[in-house]
Design an enzyme around this catalytic site. Sequence first.
Site, mmCIF file in Angstrom:
data_model
loop_
_atom_site.group_PDB
_atom_site.id
_atom_site.type_symbol
_atom_site.label_atom_id
_atom_site.label_comp_id
_atom_site.label_asym_id
_atom_site.label_seq_id
_atom_site.Cartn_x
_atom_site.Cartn_y
_atom_site.Cartn_z
ATOM 1 N N ASN A 1 2.404 -4.821 -3.303
ATOM 2 C CA ASN A 1 0.988 -5.165 -3.149
ATOM 3 C C ASN A 1 0.190 -3.897 -2.882
ATOM 4 O O ASN A 1 0.661 -3.008 -2.169
ATOM 5 C CB ASN A 1 0.884 -6.118 -1.938
ATOM 6 C CG ASN A 1 -0.426 -6.830 -1.806
ATOM 7 O OD1 ASN A 1 -0.920 -7.411 -2.769
ATOM 8 N ND2 ASN A 1 -1.006 -6.807 -0.610
ATOM 9 N N GLU B 1 0.812 -1.228 0.000
ATOM 10 C CA GLU B 1 0.000 0.000 0.000
ATOM 11 C C GLU B 1 0.844 1.277 0.000
ATOM 12 O O GLU B 1 0.652 2.161 0.817
ATOM 13 C CB GLU B 1 -0.972 -0.026 1.191
ATOM 14 C CG GLU B 1 -1.879 -1.242 1.129
ATOM 15 C CD GLU B 1 -2.945 -1.289 2.220
ATOM 16 O OE1 GLU B 1 -2.890 -0.492 3.168
ATOM 17 O OE2 GLU B 1 -3.843 -2.143 2.111
#
Length: 557
Positions: free
Chosen positions: A194, A153
């Site tokens: 991710n 993130e």
Amino acid sequence: MRRKLLAAAICATLSALGLVALSTTATADPLRSHAGSRFIGYALNLTAQGSDASYRTVGAREFNIVTAENAMKFDATEPNQNQFTFGQADQVVAAAQANNQQIHGHTLVWHSQTPGWIQGLGATQMRAAMQNHINTVVGRYANSVRSWDVVNEAFNEDGSFRQSFWFNTLGQSYIADAFRFARAADPDAELCINDFNTDGMGAKSNGLFNLVQSLVQQGVPINCVGFQGHLAIQFSFPNQVQQNFQRFANLGLNVKITELDVRMQNPRDATKDNTQATYYRNMVNACLAVTRCNQITIWGFTDRYSWVPETFPSECCALLYDQNYSPKPAYTAVHDALGGNEPVPPDPTPPTTPGTPAASNVTSNSANLTWAASTDTGGSGLAGYNIYRRQGTTDTLLSQSTTNSTTLTGLTPSTQYVVVVRARDGAGNLSPTSATATFTTLAGPVTGTCQVAYTATNWGGGGGFTGGVTITNTGTAAINGWTLAFSFPAGQRVSQGWSATWNQPQGSANVTATPLSWNTTIPPSSSVQIGFNGSFTGSSNPEPTAFTINNTACTVV
Ligand code: XIL
């Protein structure tokens, strides 16, 4: 036969009464038997694993890879500096291994579920603490975890970097550093970045794409991109998911759906269940359509245990099974999409041999290579090229390119390179090796006894940033009087500085800094810290890569 029917009837009745979970007693045709060469996984909730036999049964039966929902996060594994607690993570590993399941590691560097102690450290200590954390955690599980979410993130919704404490303290280089540290601790793990809301094409996935492309070009050891896939049926299905996955795959990376769930607003009903099933089916199909999409992980599997009700208070029911372990339409959709998938047609034919590479623009640390393109007739299509350095009988991968040219960087000065190229197709077949090209890099600057650490902290919007330079004397004699010089790669400007006299001529990328009276001398093993406020244009603020003190190159950390 009669017995079986009777048993099933009793079971169904009890199940309707909520007394027994029908699907935990059925042994039908689990998802994992349809995974093929892919992984189909779930996030494991340790509380449920410890207390609920049905949970254990379904998790073991259906899936062939496991992600720890929380047990491998920073706050769980290193709550206090250098005090590692692996009890929960070990339980997840043991459970997965007992069920013949692989393990996907989640996650090493994230702004959330990360203890306060690291968030307050200065840059040098924070980077060292990050390295120690990654080294210890990845090292411990090097033989059991097959892939890692190294950075989680890192982006804002508009595609700019999230202003996390990592970014604010270390600048964007924290991302490349995290991957390098992870690779050093495990040479074999698949290393992923991710994020969420990156599943389809859009500003955020564009930001991610630009970063990932530049990491690949710089040779940063990244292998995969994880798309979380936290979807909700009250929002439209993301745009062009397959095309988005494919552009990352075309960089030579694997793609994974890492945290799939599809929530809905309370209360659940049959129409919503069917819409949800469609979202699941579309995500699975997008992955199956991309050869390099090798994992689909659901963020749990039963609505009995899900992060959704706590995180999104008016929403629910995001998973494949209901609270009583009855499969929902979503389960059937995933199952049928996997089962109905035609196996990827075999492609045994490698691409043709690339032309002999030609080297040009050779510098002390870089060179351009161009070669005649290959063709691929096997059906999976030309995917790109691998460029190798040949030393004796060994060919070592130097870089990859999706086109028939590349710029090699990070070469050693005054060194002869013999290079060859092989083409790759979508099925992973490698062509025969091209003829060799030989070139010798130019002599480089002599590296002296200085070390430079550079940081850039972008302000919230507006193209402003604060730059910091730490100059360390790594030699044994004092440096008396110094001129630091570097050049900005992307048009940045120094507007005002401190702890040195800063100079950047109009229209020039070159910057110098000279000392003030109180920091003219740098004793051995000592550092001076100087800084400036500056501006950059566009969305990126890349760091200068080379620094000199008194015209001699410094080591850059
Ligand atoms: C969630 C867990 O499911 C919750 O139990 C925890 O309280 C918060 O984190 N993106 C991620 C996951 O990368 O780690 C998050 O997991 C969900 C969103």
